[in-house]
Design a protein around this motif. Structure first.
Motif, PDB file in Angstrom:
ATOM      1  N   TYR A  66       0.831  -1.203   0.000  1.00  0.00           N
ATOM      2  CA  TYR A  66       0.000   0.000   0.000  1.00  0.00           C
ATOM      3  C   TYR A  66       0.869   1.258   0.000  1.00  0.00           C
ATOM      4  CZ  TYR A  66      -2.818  -3.816   1.744  1.00  0.00           C
ATOM      5  OH  TYR A  66      -3.408  -5.042   1.901  1.00  0.00           O
ATOM      6  N   SER A  67       0.586   2.176  -0.915  1.00  0.00           N
ATOM      7  CA  SER A  67       1.356   3.413  -0.982  1.00  0.00           C
ATOM      8  C   SER A  67       0.884   4.422   0.053  1.00  0.00           C
ATOM      9  CB  SER A  67       1.249   4.024  -2.385  1.00  0.00           C
ATOM     10  OG  SER A  67      -0.111   4.279  -2.717  1.00  0.00           O
ATOM     11  N   ASP A  68      -0.383   4.314   0.445  1.00  0.00           N
ATOM     12  CA  ASP A  68      -0.974   5.240   1.413  1.00  0.00           C
ATOM     13  C   ASP A  68      -1.465   4.427   2.607  1.00  0.00           C
ATOM     14  OD1 ASP A  68      -2.327   7.119   2.876  1.00  0.00           O
ATOM     15  OD2 ASP A  68      -3.871   7.510   1.358  1.00  0.00           O
ATOM     16  N   LEU A  69      -0.715   4.410   3.680  1.00  0.00           N
ATOM     17  CA  LEU A  69      -1.064   3.570   4.822  1.00  0.00           C
ATOM     18  C   LEU A  69      -2.401   3.967   5.429  1.00  0.00           C
ATOM     19  CD1 LEU A  69       2.375   3.251   6.678  1.00  0.00           C
ATOM     20  CD2 LEU A  69       1.302   1.599   5.147  1.00  0.00           C
ATOM     21  N   ALA A  70      -2.584   5.263   5.685  1.00  0.00           N
ATOM     22  CA  ALA A  70      -3.827   5.717   6.312  1.00  0.00           C
ATOM     23  C   ALA A  70      -5.022   5.508   5.392  1.00  0.00           C
ATOM     24  CB  ALA A  70      -3.709   7.178   6.716  1.00  0.00           C
ATOM     25  N   GLY A  71      -4.798   5.619   4.075  1.00  0.00           N
ATOM     26  CA  GLY A  71      -5.873   5.371   3.133  1.00  0.00           C
ATOM     27  C   GLY A  71      -6.283   3.912   3.117  1.00  0.00           C
ATOM     28  N   PHE A  72      -5.318   3.035   3.314  1.00  0.00           N
ATOM     29  CA  PHE A  72      -5.610   1.604   3.383  1.00  0.00           C
ATOM     30  C   PHE A  72      -6.344   1.262   4.666  1.00  0.00           C
ATOM     31  CE2 PHE A  72      -3.697  -2.236   5.454  1.00  0.00           C
ATOM     32  CZ  PHE A  72      -4.568  -3.172   4.899  1.00  0.00           C
ATOM     33  N   ASN A  73      -5.869   1.804   5.773  1.00  0.00           N
ATOM     34  CA  ASN A  73      -6.491   1.506   7.063  1.00  0.00           C
ATOM     35  C   ASN A  73      -6.329   2.710   7.988  1.00  0.00           C
ATOM     36  OD1 ASN A  73      -7.112   0.447   9.714  1.00  0.00           O
ATOM     37  ND2 ASN A  73      -6.857  -1.600   8.847  1.00  0.00           N
ATOM     38  N   PRO A  74      -7.437   3.307   8.435  1.00  0.00           N
ATOM     39  CA  PRO A  74      -7.365   4.491   9.307  1.00  0.00           C
ATOM     40  C   PRO A  74      -6.606   4.236  10.601  1.00  0.00           C
ATOM     41  CG  PRO A  74      -9.596   4.178   8.484  1.00  0.00           C
ATOM     42  CD  PRO A  74      -8.818   2.945   8.107  1.00  0.00           C
ATOM     43  N   TYR A  75      -6.405   2.968  10.935  1.00  0.00           N
ATOM     44  CA  TYR A  75      -5.662   2.646  12.152  1.00  0.00           C
ATOM     45  C   TYR A  75      -4.294   3.313  12.166  1.00  0.00           C
ATOM     46  CZ  TYR A  75      -2.428   0.124  15.113  1.00  0.00           C
ATOM     47  OH  TYR A  75      -1.438  -0.181  16.029  1.00  0.00           O
ATOM     48  N   TYR A  76      -3.675   3.457  11.007  1.00  0.00           N
ATOM     49  CA  TYR A  76      -2.316   3.994  10.982  1.00  0.00           C
ATOM     50  C   TYR A  76      -2.252   5.428  11.491  1.00  0.00           C
ATOM     51  CZ  TYR A  76      -0.321  -0.091   8.710  1.00  0.00           C
ATOM     52  OH  TYR A  76       0.115  -1.372   8.444  1.00  0.00           O
ATOM     53  N   THR A  77      -3.323   6.185  11.314  1.00  0.00           N
ATOM     54  CA  THR A  77      -3.353   7.542  11.873  1.00  0.00           C
ATOM     55  C   THR A  77      -3.371   7.472  13.396  1.00  0.00           C
ATOM     56  OG1 THR A  77      -4.507   8.415   9.938  1.00  0.00           O
ATOM     57  CG2 THR A  77      -4.636   9.699  11.972  1.00  0.00           C
ATOM     58  N   LYS A  78      -4.221   6.618  13.928  1.00  0.00           N
ATOM     59  CA  LYS A  78      -4.279   6.426  15.369  1.00  0.00           C
ATOM     60  C   LYS A  78      -2.954   5.900  15.899  1.00  0.00           C
ATOM     61  CE  LYS A  78      -6.595   3.497  18.812  1.00  0.00           C
ATOM     62  NZ  LYS A  78      -7.614   2.426  18.999  1.00  0.00           N
ATOM     63  N   ALA A  79      -2.368   4.969  15.183  1.00  0.00           N
ATOM     64  CA  ALA A  79      -1.105   4.372  15.625  1.00  0.00           C
ATOM     65  C   ALA A  79       0.001   5.412  15.705  1.00  0.00           C
ATOM     66  CB  ALA A  79      -0.697   3.250  14.676  1.00  0.00           C
ATOM     67  N   GLN A  80       0.008   6.345  14.770  1.00  0.00           N
ATOM     68  CA  GLN A  80       1.030   7.384  14.770  1.00  0.00           C
ATOM     69  C   GLN A  80       0.862   8.306  15.977  1.00  0.00           C
ATOM     70  OE1 GLN A  80       1.280   9.413  11.049  1.00  0.00           O
ATOM     71  NE2 GLN A  80       3.273  10.328  11.527  1.00  0.00           N
ATOM     72  N   GLU A  81      -0.381   8.591  16.294  1.00  0.00           N
ATOM     73  CA  GLU A  81      -0.644   9.491  17.414  1.00  0.00           C
ATOM     74  C   GLU A  81      -0.201   8.896  18.744  1.00  0.00           C
ATOM     75  OE1 GLU A  81      -4.802  10.066  17.005  1.00  0.00           O
ATOM     76  OE2 GLU A  81      -4.637  11.522  15.367  1.00  0.00           O
ATOM     77  N   GLY A  82      -0.302   7.582  18.903  1.00  0.00           N
ATOM     78  CA  GLY A  82       0.044   6.966  20.179  1.00  0.00           C
ATOM     79  C   GLY A  82       1.348   6.200  20.181  1.00  0.00           C
ATOM     80  N   PHE A  83       2.134   6.372  19.126  1.00  0.00           N
ATOM     81  CA  PHE A  83       3.326   5.553  18.958  1.00  0.00           C
ATOM     82  C   PHE A  83       4.346   5.760  20.073  1.00  0.00           C
ATOM     83  CE2 PHE A  83       7.323   4.185  17.069  1.00  0.00           C
ATOM     84  CZ  PHE A  83       6.961   3.046  16.381  1.00  0.00           C
ATOM     85  N   ASP A  84       4.552   6.994  20.478  1.00  0.00           N
ATOM     86  CA  ASP A  84       5.596   7.287  21.464  1.00  0.00           C
ATOM     87  C   ASP A  84       5.331   6.637  22.815  1.00  0.00           C
ATOM     88  OD1 ASP A  84       6.977   8.825  19.624  1.00  0.00           O
ATOM     89  OD2 ASP A  84       5.999  10.690  20.227  1.00  0.00           O
ATOM     90  N   GLU A  85       4.067   6.415  23.140  1.00  0.00           N
ATOM     91  CA  GLU A  85       3.711   5.856  24.448  1.00  0.00           C
ATOM     92  C   GLU A  85       3.527   4.343  24.414  1.00  0.00           C
ATOM     93  OE1 GLU A  85       1.888   8.542  23.114  1.00  0.00           O
ATOM     94  OE2 GLU A  85       3.341   9.852  24.127  1.00  0.00           O
ATOM     95  N   ALA A  86       3.658   3.725  23.253  1.00  0.00           N
ATOM     96  CA  ALA A  86       3.374   2.298  23.122  1.00  0.00           C
ATOM     97  C   ALA A  86       4.392   1.439  23.865  1.00  0.00           C
ATOM     98  CB  ALA A  86       3.355   1.905  21.647  1.00  0.00           C
ATOM     99  N   ALA A  87       3.901   0.326  24.412  1.00  0.00           N
ATOM    100  CA  ALA A  87       4.789  -0.643  25.071  1.00  0.00           C
ATOM    101  C   ALA A  87       5.391  -1.611  24.056  1.00  0.00           C
ATOM    102  CB  ALA A  87       4.013  -1.429  26.132  1.00  0.00           C
ATOM    103  N   TYR A  88       4.644  -1.876  22.959  1.00  0.00           N
ATOM    104  CA  TYR A  88       5.107  -2.799  21.917  1.00  0.00           C
ATOM    105  C   TYR A  88       4.888  -2.178  20.551  1.00  0.00           C
ATOM    106  CZ  TYR A  88       5.140  -6.742  25.241  1.00  0.00           C
ATOM    107  OH  TYR A  88       5.408  -7.585  26.292  1.00  0.00           O
TER     108      TYR A  88
END
Length: 240
Positions: A66-88
């Protein structure tokens, strides 16, 4: 925040996506959907630098389907927002099961979850995708049995940090969530329980409408060639 690596694998059509949905409903986990699938299938193995924040959210040629991650799955936008605090952080790539030793070498101490499912539903799903004119899936029932057998053997042989998840036990009998989260050394939050409840509802709906369109000869082939001995052992190990 220091992060650990987590990967999800299992024979295709065995519930890796369902398991991914459960895990990414937890804000402490940030996992891709075959984020590096093309790279892996081209035999360019994964390395920790690929999971640094800027790299993870910036697709490069050869990375993924996929060339556009967020376009493929909106999860990637959420994942980017919480990435710094993630445990895994990590990825869901079904056929990683064939490279568990290399995965451990490249990601020392990583955790891996292997999900497995009954061969009849796996084979029926392979066939359904093969018959779908809008899908480029080329694998048949024989391929399903071969992949299923190989995946079970790989999981059984691996001596690293691997959690076994029985698809039917988790999503049909609602057993195994506590053990899965103990493996991750995480508590089960209200957020996780809400995601699990929604996933159970979705799975029940899919099960009610599922058509297992296997011929008698295909069922016979499965019975003659599927590695039921290893399957039964993994069921026991997952429940232990």
């Amino acid at each position: 925040m220091a992060k650990s690596f987590l990967f999800v694998c299992g024979c295709p059509r065995s519930g890796t996506t369902a398991l991914w949905r459960l895990l990414v409903g937890d804000s402490r986990l940030r996992l891709g959907v075959e984020r590096y699938g093309n790279r892996f299938y081209a035999r360019e193995f994964l390395t920790p630098d690929l999971f640094e924040k800027d790299r993870f959210f910036t697709p490069q040629q050869g990375d993924t389907f996929y060339s556009d991650l967020a376009g493929f799955n909106p999860y990637y936008t959420k994942a980017q927002e919480g990435f710094d605090e993630a445990a895994y952080v990590g990825d869901k790539i079904p056929k990683l099961y064939g490279y568990l030793d290399q995965l451990q070498s490249n990601f020392p101490g990583c955790k891996t979850i292997f999900i497995f499912r009954n061969i009849f539903d796996v084979a029926a799903s392979y066939k359904a995708r093969m018959l779908d004119e809008n899908d480029n899936w080329q694998l048949n029932v024989s391929n399903a049995v071969a992949d299923w057998n190989a995946s079970l053997k790989a999981a059984q042989a691996y001596g690293g940090d691997l959690a076994l998840v029985d698809y039917e036990k988790l999503l049909m009998e609602q057993q195994g969530l506590d053990k899965l989260y103990a493996f991750l050394d995480l508590d089960i939050t209200p957020e996780v329980r809400a995601t699990f409840k929604n996933l159970l509802t979705r799975s029940g709906t899919l099960e009610a409408g599922r058509a297992r369109a296997l011929t008698a000869l295909e069922v016979k082939e499965i019975c003659e060639t599927a590695d039921f001995e290893t399957y039964r052992q993994l069921v026991k190990d997952a429940a232990a």
